[in-house]
Structures are given as structure tokens and as C-alpha cells.
Design a protein around this motif. Structure first.
Motif, PDB file in Angstrom:
ATOM      1  N   LYS A  37       2.693  45.890  35.404  1.00 24.45           N
ATOM      2  CA  LYS A  37       2.072  44.929  36.317  1.00 24.45           C
ATOM      3  C   LYS A  37       2.954  44.648  37.531  1.00 24.45           C
ATOM      4  O   LYS A  37       2.466  44.229  38.563  1.00 24.45           O
ATOM      5  N   ASN A  38       4.262  44.849  37.387  1.00 19.63           N
ATOM      6  CA  ASN A  38       5.228  44.570  38.450  1.00 19.63           C
ATOM      7  C   ASN A  38       6.230  45.712  38.578  1.00 19.63           C
ATOM      8  O   ASN A  38       7.420  45.535  38.324  1.00 19.63           O
ATOM      9  N   PRO A  39       5.777  46.892  38.975  1.00 18.91           N
ATOM     10  CA  PRO A  39       6.667  48.057  38.976  1.00 18.91           C
ATOM     11  C   PRO A  39       7.840  47.964  39.957  1.00 18.91           C
ATOM     12  O   PRO A  39       8.827  48.665  39.785  1.00 18.91           O
ATOM     13  N   ALA A  40       7.754  47.091  40.956  1.00 20.51           N
ATOM     14  CA  ALA A  40       8.843  46.972  41.919  1.00 20.51           C
ATOM     15  C   ALA A  40       9.964  46.064  41.420  1.00 20.51           C
ATOM     16  O   ALA A  40      11.040  46.024  42.013  1.00 20.51           O
ATOM     17  N   ARG A  41       9.729  45.364  40.323  1.00 20.23           N
ATOM     18  CA  ARG A  41      10.743  44.457  39.795  1.00 20.23           C
ATOM     19  C   ARG A  41      11.778  45.219  38.977  1.00 20.23           C
ATOM     20  O   ARG A  41      11.821  46.439  38.993  1.00 20.23           O
ATOM     21  N   ALA A  42      12.580  44.515  38.238  1.00 20.83           N
ATOM     22  CA  ALA A  42      13.708  45.088  37.508  1.00 20.83           C
ATOM     23  C   ALA A  42      13.290  46.198  36.546  1.00 20.83           C
ATOM     24  O   ALA A  42      12.210  46.163  35.967  1.00 20.83           O
ATOM     25  N   VAL A  43      14.163  47.159  36.393  1.00 26.89           N
ATOM     26  CA  VAL A  43      13.989  48.281  35.474  1.00 26.89           C
ATOM     27  C   VAL A  43      15.112  48.211  34.439  1.00 26.89           C
ATOM     28  O   VAL A  43      16.267  47.999  34.791  1.00 26.89           O
ATOM     29  N   LEU A  44      14.753  48.360  33.178  1.00 31.00           N
ATOM     30  CA  LEU A  44      15.755  48.424  32.112  1.00 31.00           C
ATOM     31  C   LEU A  44      16.022  49.885  31.794  1.00 31.00           C
ATOM     32  O   LEU A  44      15.094  50.700  31.797  1.00 31.00           O
ATOM     33  N   THR A  45      17.269  50.224  31.513  1.00 34.12           N
ATOM     34  CA  THR A  45      17.583  51.594  31.101  1.00 34.12           C
ATOM     35  C   THR A  45      18.321  51.557  29.766  1.00 34.12           C
ATOM     36  O   THR A  45      19.071  50.628  29.477  1.00 34.12           O
ATOM     37  N   PHE A  46      18.059  52.584  28.971  1.00 38.68           N
ATOM     38  CA  PHE A  46      18.651  52.723  27.655  1.00 38.68           C
ATOM     39  C   PHE A  46      19.150  54.152  27.504  1.00 38.68           C
ATOM     40  O   PHE A  46      18.509  55.082  27.991  1.00 38.68           O
ATOM     41  N   PRO A  47      20.259  54.356  26.785  1.00 37.13           N
ATOM     42  CA  PRO A  47      20.680  55.729  26.507  1.00 37.13           C
ATOM     43  C   PRO A  47      19.552  56.459  25.765  1.00 37.13           C
ATOM     44  O   PRO A  47      18.917  55.891  24.868  1.00 37.13           O
ATOM     45  N   SER A  48      19.288  57.686  26.142  1.00 38.18           N
ATOM     46  CA  SER A  48      18.184  58.446  25.546  1.00 38.18           C
ATOM     47  C   SER A  48      18.215  58.494  24.021  1.00 38.18           C
ATOM     48  O   SER A  48      17.184  58.258  23.390  1.00 38.18           O
ATOM     49  N   PRO A  49      19.363  58.765  23.389  1.00 36.05           N
ATOM     50  CA  PRO A  49      19.362  58.819  21.919  1.00 36.05           C
ATOM     51  C   PRO A  49      18.975  57.481  21.275  1.00 36.05           C
ATOM     52  O   PRO A  49      18.250  57.450  20.282  1.00 36.05           O
ATOM     53  N   ALA A  50      19.426  56.383  21.851  1.00 37.26           N
ATOM     54  CA  ALA A  50      19.089  55.059  21.294  1.00 37.26           C
ATOM     55  C   ALA A  50      17.605  54.760  21.449  1.00 37.26           C
ATOM     56  O   ALA A  50      16.967  54.233  20.532  1.00 37.26           O
ATOM     57  N   PHE A  51      17.032  55.110  22.590  1.00 34.60           N
ATOM     58  CA  PHE A  51      15.610  54.853  22.814  1.00 34.60           C
ATOM     59  C   PHE A  51      14.756  55.713  21.890  1.00 34.60           C
ATOM     60  O   PHE A  51      13.782  55.244  21.308  1.00 34.60           O
ATOM     61  N   ARG A  52      15.139  56.966  21.728  1.00 36.99           N
ATOM     62  CA  ARG A  52      14.388  57.852  20.837  1.00 36.99           C
ATOM     63  C   ARG A  52      14.445  57.358  19.386  1.00 36.99           C
ATOM     64  O   ARG A  52      13.456  57.402  18.662  1.00 36.99           O
ATOM     65  N   ALA A  53      15.612  56.873  18.961  1.00 36.94           N
ATOM     66  CA  ALA A  53      15.735  56.316  17.603  1.00 36.94           C
ATOM     67  C   ALA A  53      14.840  55.084  17.451  1.00 36.94           C
ATOM     68  O   ALA A  53      14.207  54.893  16.411  1.00 36.94           O
ATOM     69  N   PHE A  54      14.770  54.252  18.480  1.00 39.28           N
ATOM     70  CA  PHE A  54      13.898  53.072  18.473  1.00 39.28           C
ATOM     71  C   PHE A  54      12.432  53.481  18.313  1.00 39.28           C
ATOM     72  O   PHE A  54      11.708  52.938  17.484  1.00 39.28           O
ATOM     73  N   ILE A  55      11.991  54.476  19.064  1.00 44.87           N
ATOM     74  CA  ILE A  55      10.600  54.950  18.995  1.00 44.87           C
ATOM     75  C   ILE A  55      10.313  55.543  17.617  1.00 44.87           C
ATOM     76  O   ILE A  55       9.247  55.288  17.031  1.00 44.87           O
ATOM     77  N   GLU A  56      11.222  56.328  17.076  1.00 38.77           N
ATOM     78  CA  GLU A  56      11.021  56.902  15.746  1.00 38.77           C
ATOM     79  C   GLU A  56      10.906  55.807  14.690  1.00 38.77           C
ATOM     80  O   GLU A  56      10.090  55.905  13.774  1.00 38.77           O
ATOM     81  N   ASP A  57      11.710  54.765  14.802  1.00 36.22           N
ATOM     82  CA  ASP A  57      11.624  53.649  13.859  1.00 36.22           C
ATOM     83  C   ASP A  57      10.281  52.941  13.984  1.00 36.22           C
ATOM     84  O   ASP A  57       9.677  52.566  12.972  1.00 36.22           O
ATOM     85  N   LEU A  58       9.779  52.778  15.202  1.00 36.50           N
ATOM     86  CA  LEU A  58       8.454  52.176  15.381  1.00 36.50           C
ATOM     87  C   LEU A  58       7.358  53.016  14.730  1.00 36.50           C
ATOM     88  O   LEU A  58       6.420  52.471  14.140  1.00 36.50           O
ATOM     89  N   LYS A  59       7.479  54.326  14.845  1.00 34.61           N
ATOM     90  CA  LYS A  59       6.481  55.217  14.229  1.00 34.61           C
ATOM     91  C   LYS A  59       6.504  55.106  12.702  1.00 34.61           C
ATOM     92  O   LYS A  59       5.466  55.142  12.060  1.00 34.61           O
TER      93      LYS A  59
END
Length: 64
Positions: A37-59
Motif C-alpha cells: 500500500k505504501n511502496p515508497a516508504r521504508a523497506v526491510l531487508t533480511f539475509p536470504s538464508p534467514a528469510f528462506r528458513a522463515f518461509i519454510e517454517d511457515l509452510k
């Protein structure tokens, strides 16, 4: 944030314009996340391995 970044939104992002979601971008070593809804606002970044582990845990545990 670089405007050439390829942002992706979930196919489950809601009706209408689909703005009830976050968008993600693969930046090689990091994953960027922003509010659709607000793409011009702040962006969060995460190390790729940590984000992928988070997504796998959600699945594996979708109702946590």
C-alpha cells in the motif's frame, strides 16, 4: 530503493487491486520486504538464508 528491483506480490494478496499484502524482492544476498500500500516508504531487508528458513517454517506450520 532501486527502482529496477523486481518486486513480487503473493497471489493471495486480497481482492480488488491486491494491495492487502507485502511485496518481496530477491536482492541476491538479501530479501527486501515492503508494504504494497505504501511502496515508497521504508523497506526491510533480511539475509536470504534467514528469510528462506522463515518461509519454510511457515509452510510447515501454517497455523502458528
Amino acid at each position: 530503493m532501486n527502482t529496477s528491483t523486481s518486486w513480487k506480490k503473493s497471489s493471495h494478496s486480497g481482492g480488488g487491486e491486491g494491495n492487502d499484502c507485502v511485496e518481496v524482492a530477491d536482492l541476491d544476498t538479501h530479501i527486501a520486504v515492503r508494504d504494497s500500500k505504501n511502496p515508497a516508504r521504508a523497506v526491510l531487508t533480511f539475509p536470504s538464508p534467514a528469510f528462506r528458513a522463515f518461509i519454510e517454517d511457515l509452510k510447515e506450520h501454517p497455523h502458528r
